[in-house]
Scaffold this motif. Structure first.
Motif, PDB file in Angstrom:
ATOM      1  N   MET A   1       0.849  -1.202   0.000  1.00  0.00           N
ATOM      2  CA  MET A   1       0.000   0.000   0.000  1.00  0.00           C
ATOM      3  C   MET A   1       0.881   1.248   0.000  1.00  0.00           C
ATOM      4  O   MET A   1       1.889   1.289   0.692  1.00  0.00           O
ATOM      5  CB  MET A   1      -0.899  -0.019   1.251  1.00  0.00           C
ATOM      6  CG  MET A   1      -1.962   1.057   1.258  1.00  0.00           C
ATOM      7  SD  MET A   1      -2.808   1.145   2.817  1.00  0.00           S
ATOM      8  CE  MET A   1      -3.594  -0.460   2.876  1.00  0.00           C
ATOM      9  N   CYS A   3       1.363   4.074   1.412  1.00  0.00           N
ATOM     10  CA  CYS A   3       1.061   4.924   2.563  1.00  0.00           C
ATOM     11  C   CYS A   3       2.362   5.125   3.331  1.00  0.00           C
ATOM     12  O   CYS A   3       2.986   4.155   3.773  1.00  0.00           O
ATOM     13  CB  CYS A   3       0.003   4.259   3.444  1.00  0.00           C
ATOM     14  SG  CYS A   3      -0.189   5.048   5.052  1.00  0.00           S
ATOM     15  N   CYS A   6       2.347   3.539   6.810  1.00  0.00           N
ATOM     16  CA  CYS A   6       2.450   2.075   6.775  1.00  0.00           C
ATOM     17  C   CYS A   6       3.900   1.670   6.489  1.00  0.00           C
ATOM     18  O   CYS A   6       4.388   0.675   7.043  1.00  0.00           O
ATOM     19  CB  CYS A   6       1.500   1.489   5.730  1.00  0.00           C
ATOM     20  SG  CYS A   6      -0.221   1.412   6.287  1.00  0.00           S
ATOM     21  N   HIS A  45      -4.088   0.321   9.334  1.00  0.00           N
ATOM     22  CA  HIS A  45      -4.297   1.436   8.405  1.00  0.00           C
ATOM     23  C   HIS A  45      -5.748   1.874   8.448  1.00  0.00           C
ATOM     24  O   HIS A  45      -6.628   1.201   7.913  1.00  0.00           O
ATOM     25  CB  HIS A  45      -3.891   1.069   6.971  1.00  0.00           C
ATOM     26  CG  HIS A  45      -4.092   2.212   6.017  1.00  0.00           C
ATOM     27  ND1 HIS A  45      -3.133   3.177   5.785  1.00  0.00           N
ATOM     28  CD2 HIS A  45      -5.166   2.574   5.271  1.00  0.00           C
ATOM     29  CE1 HIS A  45      -3.605   4.073   4.929  1.00  0.00           C
ATOM     30  NE2 HIS A  45      -4.844   3.723   4.598  1.00  0.00           N
ATOM     31  N   HIS A  96      -3.398   8.384   6.883  1.00  0.00           N
ATOM     32  CA  HIS A  96      -3.310   7.278   7.849  1.00  0.00           C
ATOM     33  C   HIS A  96      -3.508   7.968   9.196  1.00  0.00           C
ATOM     34  O   HIS A  96      -2.726   8.871   9.553  1.00  0.00           O
ATOM     35  CB  HIS A  96      -1.943   6.588   7.737  1.00  0.00           C
ATOM     36  CG  HIS A  96      -1.746   5.433   8.672  1.00  0.00           C
ATOM     37  ND1 HIS A  96      -1.311   4.183   8.236  1.00  0.00           N
ATOM     38  CD2 HIS A  96      -1.888   5.323  10.021  1.00  0.00           C
ATOM     39  CE1 HIS A  96      -1.206   3.365   9.270  1.00  0.00           C
ATOM     40  NE2 HIS A  96      -1.547   4.040  10.369  1.00  0.00           N
TER      41      HIS A  96
HETATM   42 ZN    ZN Z   1      -1.195   3.490   6.284  1.00  0.00          ZN
END
Ligand code: ZN
Ligand code: AMP
Length: 112
Positions: A1, A3, A6, A45, A96
């Motif tokens: 992902m 992000c 993350c 997340h 996030h």
């Molecule tokens: Zn995330």
């Protein structure tokens, strides 16, 4: 992902960690806005407060109990501010869920 937070959780992007357990991570903000500026994030997340569901109640309680402990350990004895920017108009730039702990100086009100 794709992000950034993350990736910090997985270790793909480095961070200056101040606290970690199985549910959350706390690390120094890259672009600090106060002598103490730490971000506290759930490892799960979740995009924003807007996207919380009933099953996240315990997690959010855990986040806030740990925020108080982390702020104390960072020396924010006279007080501090907890900030959550939610959504575009709220000023959220990383999608996030995260809570800012800002301390080490007097905070003004209202924020911009
Ligand atoms: Zn995330
Ligand atoms: P917000 O504007 O509430 O979404 O806050 C996002 C925060 O994440 C900002 O204060 C950024 O400085 C911070 N930030 C973005 N990327 C990183 C990173 N790689 N490490 C630490 N903090 C970051």
């Amino acid at each position: 992902m794709d992000c950034v937070f993350c990736k910090i959780i997985s270790g793909e992007i480095s961070s200056k960690k101040v606290y970690e357990d199985e549910k959350i991570l706390a690390f120094h903000d890259l672009d600090s806005k106060a002598p103490v500026h730490v971000l506290v994030i759930p490892k799960k997340h979740i995009v924003s407060v807007e996207k919380l569901s009933d099953c996240d109640q315990g997690l959010i309680g855990h986040v806030f109990l740990k925020i108080a402990i982390i702020a104390r350990e960072l020396g924010c004895n006279g007080g501090y501010r907890i900030v959550n920017n939610c959504g575009k108009l709220g000023g959220q730039t990383v999608n996030h869920l995260h809570f800012h702990i800002l301390g080490g100086r007097a905070m003004s009100w209202p924020p911009g």
